[in-house]
Scaffold this motif. Sequence first.
Motif, PDB file in Angstrom:
ATOM      1  N   SER A   1     -10.558  54.147 -17.504  1.00  0.00           N
ATOM      2  CA  SER A   1     -11.725  54.936 -17.115  1.00  0.00           C
ATOM      3  C   SER A   1     -11.757  56.173 -17.422  1.00  0.00           C
ATOM      4  O   SER A   1     -10.667  57.090 -17.510  1.00  0.00           O
ATOM      5  N   CYS A   2     -12.975  56.786 -18.010  1.00  0.00           N
ATOM      6  CA  CYS A   2     -13.142  58.288 -18.186  1.00  0.00           C
ATOM      7  C   CYS A   2     -14.361  58.768 -17.722  1.00  0.00           C
ATOM      8  O   CYS A   2     -15.455  58.568 -18.446  1.00  0.00           O
ATOM      9  N   ALA A   3     -14.355  59.543 -16.629  1.00  0.00           N
ATOM     10  CA  ALA A   3     -15.612  59.922 -16.205  1.00  0.00           C
ATOM     11  C   ALA A   3     -15.698  61.226 -16.474  1.00  0.00           C
ATOM     12  O   ALA A   3     -14.870  62.278 -16.771  1.00  0.00           O
ATOM     13  N   ALA A   4     -17.054  61.595 -17.027  1.00  0.00           N
ATOM     14  CA  ALA A   4     -17.629  62.968 -17.926  1.00  0.00           C
ATOM     15  C   ALA A   4     -18.381  63.438 -16.839  1.00  0.00           C
ATOM     16  O   ALA A   4     -19.209  63.057 -15.988  1.00  0.00           O
ATOM     17  N   SER A   5     -18.442  65.068 -16.865  1.00  0.00           N
ATOM     18  CA  SER A   5     -19.381  65.496 -15.969  1.00  0.00           C
ATOM     19  C   SER A   5     -19.843  66.977 -16.918  1.00  0.00           C
ATOM     20  O   SER A   5     -19.023  67.306 -17.890  1.00  0.00           O
ATOM     21  N   GLY A   6     -20.903  67.758 -16.513  1.00  0.00           N
ATOM     22  CA  GLY A   6     -21.182  68.669 -17.227  1.00  0.00           C
ATOM     23  C   GLY A   6     -22.262  68.437 -18.527  1.00  0.00           C
ATOM     24  O   GLY A   6     -22.969  69.189 -18.813  1.00  0.00           O
ATOM     25  N   ARG A   7     -21.985  67.336 -19.009  1.00  0.00           N
ATOM     26  CA  ARG A   7     -23.050  66.726 -20.026  1.00  0.00           C
ATOM     27  C   ARG A   7     -23.224  65.304 -20.083  1.00  0.00           C
ATOM     28  O   ARG A   7     -22.314  64.646 -19.168  1.00  0.00           O
ATOM     29  N   THR A   8     -24.220  64.648 -20.539  1.00  0.00           N
ATOM     30  CA  THR A   8     -24.580  63.265 -20.361  1.00  0.00           C
ATOM     31  C   THR A   8     -23.722  62.604 -21.608  1.00  0.00           C
ATOM     32  O   THR A   8     -23.953  63.479 -22.765  1.00  0.00           O
TER      33      THR A   8
ATOM     34  N   TYR B   1     -15.764  52.104 -33.441  1.00  0.00           N
ATOM     35  CA  TYR B   1     -14.549  52.197 -34.421  1.00  0.00           C
ATOM     36  C   TYR B   1     -13.365  51.572 -33.541  1.00  0.00           C
ATOM     37  O   TYR B   1     -13.153  52.363 -32.439  1.00  0.00           O
ATOM     38  N   TYR B   2     -12.568  50.802 -34.007  1.00  0.00           N
ATOM     39  CA  TYR B   2     -11.160  50.537 -33.541  1.00  0.00           C
ATOM     40  C   TYR B   2     -10.097  50.434 -34.405  1.00  0.00           C
ATOM     41  O   TYR B   2     -10.484  50.086 -35.690  1.00  0.00           O
ATOM     42  N   ALA B   3      -9.008  50.946 -33.845  1.00  0.00           N
ATOM     43  CA  ALA B   3      -7.885  51.064 -34.741  1.00  0.00           C
ATOM     44  C   ALA B   3      -7.633  49.670 -35.123  1.00  0.00           C
ATOM     45  O   ALA B   3      -7.584  48.814 -34.170  1.00  0.00           O
ATOM     46  N   ASP B   4      -6.851  49.454 -36.097  1.00  0.00           N
ATOM     47  CA  ASP B   4      -6.404  47.877 -36.517  1.00  0.00           C
ATOM     48  C   ASP B   4      -5.572  47.364 -35.302  1.00  0.00           C
ATOM     49  O   ASP B   4      -5.723  46.195 -35.101  1.00  0.00           O
ATOM     50  N   SER B   5      -4.785  48.250 -34.755  1.00  0.00           N
ATOM     51  CA  SER B   5      -4.024  47.633 -33.607  1.00  0.00           C
ATOM     52  C   SER B   5      -4.534  47.457 -32.412  1.00  0.00           C
ATOM     53  O   SER B   5      -3.997  46.705 -31.460  1.00  0.00           O
ATOM     54  N   ALA B   6      -6.079  47.949 -32.194  1.00  0.00           N
ATOM     55  CA  ALA B   6      -6.731  47.632 -31.063  1.00  0.00           C
ATOM     56  C   ALA B   6      -7.793  46.720 -31.245  1.00  0.00           C
ATOM     57  O   ALA B   6      -8.211  45.920 -30.407  1.00  0.00           O
ATOM     58  N   LYS B   7      -8.126  46.104 -32.755  1.00  0.00           N
ATOM     59  CA  LYS B   7      -9.245  45.380 -32.761  1.00  0.00           C
ATOM     60  C   LYS B   7      -8.854  43.598 -32.213  1.00  0.00           C
ATOM     61  O   LYS B   7      -7.842  43.356 -32.494  1.00  0.00           O
ATOM     62  N   GLY B   8      -9.705  43.225 -31.619  1.00  0.00           N
ATOM     63  CA  GLY B   8      -9.841  41.891 -30.965  1.00  0.00           C
ATOM     64  C   GLY B   8      -9.256  42.064 -29.455  1.00  0.00           C
ATOM     65  O   GLY B   8      -9.018  40.984 -28.942  1.00  0.00           O
ATOM     66  N   ARG B   9      -8.535  43.198 -29.153  1.00  0.00           N
ATOM     67  CA  ARG B   9      -7.862  43.177 -27.926  1.00  0.00           C
ATOM     68  C   ARG B   9      -8.544  44.386 -26.870  1.00  0.00           C
ATOM     69  O   ARG B   9      -8.385  44.198 -25.774  1.00  0.00           O
ATOM     70  N   PHE B  10      -8.986  45.230 -27.493  1.00  0.00           N
ATOM     71  CA  PHE B  10      -9.406  46.445 -26.997  1.00  0.00           C
ATOM     72  C   PHE B  10     -11.007  46.504 -26.918  1.00  0.00           C
ATOM     73  O   PHE B  10     -11.651  46.117 -27.861  1.00  0.00           O
ATOM     74  N   THR B  11     -11.761  46.775 -25.933  1.00  0.00           N
ATOM     75  CA  THR B  11     -13.124  47.134 -25.965  1.00  0.00           C
ATOM     76  C   THR B  11     -13.759  48.525 -25.462  1.00  0.00           C
ATOM     77  O   THR B  11     -13.052  48.629 -24.238  1.00  0.00           O
ATOM     78  N   ILE B  12     -14.157  49.411 -25.915  1.00  0.00           N
ATOM     79  CA  ILE B  12     -14.723  50.514 -25.700  1.00  0.00           C
ATOM     80  C   ILE B  12     -16.165  50.289 -25.111  1.00  0.00           C
ATOM     81  O   ILE B  12     -17.088  49.673 -25.660  1.00  0.00           O
ATOM     82  N   SER B  13     -16.437  50.951 -24.106  1.00  0.00           N
ATOM     83  CA  SER B  13     -17.907  50.739 -23.517  1.00  0.00           C
ATOM     84  C   SER B  13     -18.010  51.758 -22.499  1.00  0.00           C
ATOM     85  O   SER B  13     -17.417  52.562 -22.182  1.00  0.00           O
ATOM     86  N   ARG B  14     -19.547  51.786 -21.834  1.00  0.00           N
ATOM     87  CA  ARG B  14     -19.867  52.836 -21.182  1.00  0.00           C
ATOM     88  C   ARG B  14     -20.813  52.569 -20.070  1.00  0.00           C
ATOM     89  O   ARG B  14     -21.723  51.353 -20.320  1.00  0.00           O
ATOM     90  N   ASP B  15     -20.715  53.208 -19.000  1.00  0.00           N
ATOM     91  CA  ASP B  15     -21.878  53.208 -17.719  1.00  0.00           C
ATOM     92  C   ASP B  15     -22.579  54.389 -17.906  1.00  0.00           C
ATOM     93  O   ASP B  15     -22.199  55.366 -17.319  1.00  0.00           O
ATOM     94  N   SER B  16     -23.826  54.176 -18.392  1.00  0.00           N
ATOM     95  CA  SER B  16     -24.623  55.509 -18.559  1.00  0.00           C
ATOM     96  C   SER B  16     -24.833  56.044 -16.823  1.00  0.00           C
ATOM     97  O   SER B  16     -24.870  57.281 -17.077  1.00  0.00           O
ATOM     98  N   ALA B  17     -25.004  55.018 -15.954  1.00  0.00           N
ATOM     99  CA  ALA B  17     -25.585  55.514 -14.881  1.00  0.00           C
ATOM    100  C   ALA B  17     -24.328  56.423 -14.249  1.00  0.00           C
ATOM    101  O   ALA B  17     -24.600  57.383 -13.168  1.00  0.00           O
ATOM    102  N   LYS B  18     -23.161  56.007 -14.431  1.00  0.00           N
ATOM    103  CA  LYS B  18     -21.790  56.696 -14.121  1.00  0.00           C
ATOM    104  C   LYS B  18     -21.305  57.733 -14.991  1.00  0.00           C
ATOM    105  O   LYS B  18     -20.423  58.227 -14.560  1.00  0.00           O
ATOM    106  N   ASN B  19     -21.835  57.735 -16.122  1.00  0.00           N
ATOM    107  CA  ASN B  19     -21.487  58.949 -17.010  1.00  0.00           C
ATOM    108  C   ASN B  19     -20.026  58.450 -17.468  1.00  0.00           C
ATOM    109  O   ASN B  19     -19.142  59.556 -17.596  1.00  0.00           O
ATOM    110  N   THR B  20     -19.719  57.388 -17.557  1.00  0.00           N
ATOM    111  CA  THR B  20     -18.227  56.961 -17.594  1.00  0.00           C
ATOM    112  C   THR B  20     -18.028  55.805 -18.791  1.00  0.00           C
ATOM    113  O   THR B  20     -18.781  55.283 -19.097  1.00  0.00           O
TER     114      THR B  20
END
Length: 120
Positions: free
Chosen positions: A20-27, A60-79
């Motif tokens: 998880s990566c929680a952001a603050s200061g900007r949306t 975008y996914y590096a070849d090493s991550a394709k099919g195994r990793f997923t990047i996503s966000r929760d707008s309400a949590k800015n995460t």
Amino acid sequence: VQLQACGGGSVQAGGSLRLSCAASGRTLSSYVMGWFRQAPGKEREVVARVTWSGETTLTYYADSAKGRFTISRDSAKNTVYLQMNSLKPEDTAAYYCAAKPLGQTDFDSWGQGTLVTVSS
């Protein structure tokens, strides 16, 4: 934008982790978000990144991550998340989240690393 990453840990090969990566200061809607990793003795490399522009999401996914990793966000949590499945020992690294404003070349906001260790 300030970033706080967490979620690393030790798992066996084949296991899963969600960072998880929680952001603050900007949306996050006005930023490109990325996950990078750096293994001991190796250069930092991008794992995944995501851009939100209006209703469009570009990933975008590096070849090493394709099919195994997923990047996503929760707008309400800015995460932003990185779901990592089917982990391999070679995924062992410190993982960093980063952000840059849309249109900027370089990522200029970085979270602290979170360590992922995958044992065989």
